[in-house]
Design an enzyme around this catalytic site. Structure first.
Site, PDB file in Angstrom:
ATOM      1  N   ASP A 145     -27.319 -14.128 -38.328  1.00  0.00           N
ATOM      2  CA  ASP A 145     -26.656 -12.733 -38.228  1.00  0.00           C
ATOM      3  C   ASP A 145     -25.039 -13.046 -38.451  1.00  0.00           C
ATOM      4  O   ASP A 145     -24.593 -12.382 -39.236  1.00  0.00           O
ATOM      5  CB  ASP A 145     -27.221 -11.894 -37.203  1.00  0.00           C
ATOM      6  CG  ASP A 145     -26.908 -10.278 -37.192  1.00  0.00           C
ATOM      7  OD1 ASP A 145     -26.215 -10.027 -38.329  1.00  0.00           O
ATOM      8  OD2 ASP A 145     -27.147  -9.855 -35.964  1.00  0.00           O
ATOM      9  N   ASP A 202     -21.303 -24.046 -34.184  1.00  0.00           N
ATOM     10  CA  ASP A 202     -19.639 -23.905 -34.014  1.00  0.00           C
ATOM     11  C   ASP A 202     -19.131 -24.534 -35.386  1.00  0.00           C
ATOM     12  O   ASP A 202     -18.270 -24.196 -35.954  1.00  0.00           O
ATOM     13  CB  ASP A 202     -19.374 -24.398 -32.728  1.00  0.00           C
ATOM     14  CG  ASP A 202     -20.059 -25.498 -32.263  1.00  0.00           C
ATOM     15  OD1 ASP A 202     -20.947 -26.117 -32.927  1.00  0.00           O
ATOM     16  OD2 ASP A 202     -19.526 -26.309 -31.416  1.00  0.00           O
ATOM     17  N   LYS A 240     -27.997 -25.234 -32.531  1.00  0.00           N
ATOM     18  CA  LYS A 240     -27.157 -25.751 -31.258  1.00  0.00           C
ATOM     19  C   LYS A 240     -28.004 -26.623 -30.489  1.00  0.00           C
ATOM     20  O   LYS A 240     -27.943 -26.363 -29.376  1.00  0.00           O
ATOM     21  CB  LYS A 240     -26.549 -24.391 -30.566  1.00  0.00           C
ATOM     22  CG  LYS A 240     -25.228 -24.674 -29.572  1.00  0.00           C
ATOM     23  CD  LYS A 240     -24.042 -25.169 -30.116  1.00  0.00           C
ATOM     24  CE  LYS A 240     -23.281 -25.673 -28.882  1.00  0.00           C
ATOM     25  NZ  LYS A 240     -22.067 -26.234 -29.628  1.00  0.00           N
ATOM     26  N   ASP A 250     -22.104 -12.509 -41.698  1.00  0.00           N
ATOM     27  CA  ASP A 250     -21.091 -11.638 -41.607  1.00  0.00           C
ATOM     28  C   ASP A 250     -19.796 -12.486 -41.932  1.00  0.00           C
ATOM     29  O   ASP A 250     -18.996 -11.964 -42.755  1.00  0.00           O
ATOM     30  CB  ASP A 250     -20.769 -11.027 -40.194  1.00  0.00           C
ATOM     31  CG  ASP A 250     -21.535  -9.836 -39.877  1.00  0.00           C
ATOM     32  OD1 ASP A 250     -22.681  -9.388 -40.639  1.00  0.00           O
ATOM     33  OD2 ASP A 250     -21.098  -8.989 -39.229  1.00  0.00           O
ATOM     34  N   TYR A 294     -33.971 -12.660 -31.289  1.00  0.00           N
ATOM     35  CA  TYR A 294     -34.055 -11.068 -31.179  1.00  0.00           C
ATOM     36  C   TYR A 294     -35.543 -10.721 -31.116  1.00  0.00           C
ATOM     37  O   TYR A 294     -36.128  -9.646 -31.298  1.00  0.00           O
ATOM     38  CB  TYR A 294     -33.753 -10.826 -32.673  1.00  0.00           C
ATOM     39  CG  TYR A 294     -32.309 -10.678 -33.002  1.00  0.00           C
ATOM     40  CD1 TYR A 294     -31.434 -11.651 -32.274  1.00  0.00           C
ATOM     41  CD2 TYR A 294     -31.909  -9.845 -33.991  1.00  0.00           C
ATOM     42  CE1 TYR A 294     -30.177 -11.644 -32.684  1.00  0.00           C
ATOM     43  CE2 TYR A 294     -30.403  -9.786 -34.313  1.00  0.00           C
ATOM     44  CZ  TYR A 294     -29.543 -10.859 -33.844  1.00  0.00           C
ATOM     45  OH  TYR A 294     -28.268 -10.811 -33.971  1.00  0.00           O
TER      46      TYR A 294
HETATM   47  N1  GGG Z   1     -27.978  -1.888 -43.115  1.00  0.00           N
HETATM   48  C1  GGG Z   1     -28.801  -2.071 -41.686  1.00  0.00           C
HETATM   49  C2  GGG Z   1     -27.932  -1.771 -40.667  1.00  0.00           C
HETATM   50  O1  GGG Z   1     -27.622  -0.942 -40.264  1.00  0.00           O
HETATM   51  N2  GGG Z   1     -27.488  -3.056 -40.006  1.00  0.00           N
HETATM   52  C3  GGG Z   1     -26.820  -3.006 -38.778  1.00  0.00           C
HETATM   53  C4  GGG Z   1     -27.267  -4.053 -37.852  1.00  0.00           C
HETATM   54  O2  GGG Z   1     -26.695  -3.718 -36.644  1.00  0.00           O
HETATM   55  N3  GGG Z   1     -27.989  -4.865 -38.184  1.00  0.00           N
HETATM   56  C5  GGG Z   1     -28.335  -5.875 -37.236  1.00  0.00           C
HETATM   57  C6  GGG Z   1     -29.497  -6.921 -37.869  1.00  0.00           C
HETATM   58  O3  GGG Z   1     -29.310  -7.028 -39.129  1.00  0.00           O
HETATM   59  O4  GGG Z   1     -30.035  -7.529 -37.352  1.00  0.00           O
END
Ligand code: GGG
Length: 359
Positions: free
Chosen positions: A249, A225, A192, A253, A140
């Protein structure tokens, strides 16, 4: 009489459901402050998509200077269907994380009693892990560019940036967290490096050298993976998981949904050196599909606010909020839609507030 401790909290509700969850977290924070004898001075900023429509940028020039005096930042969400996601993310969230050197993104995932796990046979307490995501560089870093922009010959180059210093400090933060948690005393490193033979080989080497300084902590190294598969197959085996910006990231999730809902996933963007303000935010985004309906789950933001209090040194207040959330979930009668219920955002917070200090 000693002065009452006052914390300056910069508040950015942001977009979509961010506007709904932040006021709920503020209600809980104010109750905790009242009960524990400290004060919170909220300073709210109207930055985000609406600001963008008026001014062409997500936040004003000098925005970071306005945040600098804060003890902490509470953020809701960023993102709007009419603005490309890379514009909102790079216009607000990522610049704050980078400017304030919030290099450790802490994303806990705990399966609470009373919450259904999508995996068969797992019950409350079986999953309790934390993803520590590198938060200022890696994939990023926004290094790259276009050649022959908007032509058929277009070329896009996006470079990941892995520095020894950047890897070392986030991996160290993960080990220190494993020591503090004193749970499974284990850190899992995700890369990776079989395919990415430079950046992630450096990460692997740094991981080994930091691990050697923590002989009481067991280690595991997984390719991303395999890690994605094992989050589903054996989530109970994880304790602290440290990963690059992109991999952290994605994996966080997965861990959020394993413990019931993105609506409960809290996070802290920490500058562990405390040179700059740290930022606390729900993992979820602006959720335009449900924004404005008053049905979003406020728990992710309430638990993020609890993480903020803990970082500020108000542990008893933080624990009280966490216990109130856990008790509300265990009791099961109040549920927002993401958890299979029909209660509103406000009703969920009311149920939590009713339990703050009750245990
Ligand atoms: N709560 C923060 C938010 O809006 N996150 C959305 C998002 O796209 N986050 C990407 C990240 O955490 O790098």
């Amino acid at each position: 009489m000693a002065d009452t401790k006052t914390y300056k909290i910069a508040v950015i509700p942001g977009d979509g459901v961010g506007q709904e969850v932040v006021p709920e977290a503020r209600r809980v924070l104010s109750r905790a402050a009242e009960r524990h004898g400290f004060q919170l001075q909220f300073d709210e900023f109207d930055w985000g998509a609406d600001y963008f429509f008026r001014h062409g940028t997500m936040m004003p020039p000098g925005a970071l200077d306005l945040l600098t005096p804060a003890d902490a930042i509470l953020l809701g969400a960023v993102g709007h269907p009419d603005i490309p996601d890379h514009v909102t993310l790079n216009g607000l969230l990522l610049p704050i994380r980078r400017a304030f050197d919030q290099y450790a993104n802490i994303r806990p995932a705990c399966l609470y009693p009373g919450v259904a796990c999508p995996l068969v046979g797992r019950k409350g307490g079986d999953i309790d892990l934390v993803v520590v995501r590198e938060n200022t560089e890696g994939e990023y870093a926004q290094v790259g560019g276009f050649l022959y922009h908007h032509t058929p010959e277009e070329v896009a180059i996006q470079t990941s940036v892995f520095t020894r210093r950047g890897c070392e400090r986030v991996i160290r933060a993960a080990f220190e967290l494993a020591v503090r948690r004193n749970r499974k005393n284990k850190v899992t490193s995700i890369t990776k490096s079989n395919a990415q033979g430079y950046s992630m080989v450096l990460w692997d080497r740094v991981f080994q050298s930091v691990a050697a300084q923590f002989p009481g902590i067991r280690t595991e190294s997984l390719l991303v993976d395999a890690a994605a598969m094992n989050f589903i197959r054996r989530p109970e085996s994880f304790d602290v998981v440290v990963a690059s910006n992109l991999f952290g990231d994605i994996l966080s999730d997965i861990s959020a949904i394993l413990v019931g809902s993105m609506g409960m996933a809290a996070s802290a963007n920490l500058d562990p050196t405390r040179r700059y303000p740290s930022m606390f935010e729900p993992v979820h985004g602006s959720a335009p599909d449900i924004a404005g309906k008053g049905i979003v789950n406020p728990i992710a933001t309430i638990l993020s606010a609890a993480m903020m209090l803990e970082f500020l040194g108000e542990e008893p207040a933080a624990r009280e909020i966490e216990k109130a959330v856990a008790a509300t979930l265990a009791e099961t009668s109040v549920r927002t839609a993401d958890l299979g219920g029909a209660h509103s955002t406000r009703e969920m917070t009311d149920a939590i507030l009713a339990r703050v200090g009750a245990a």
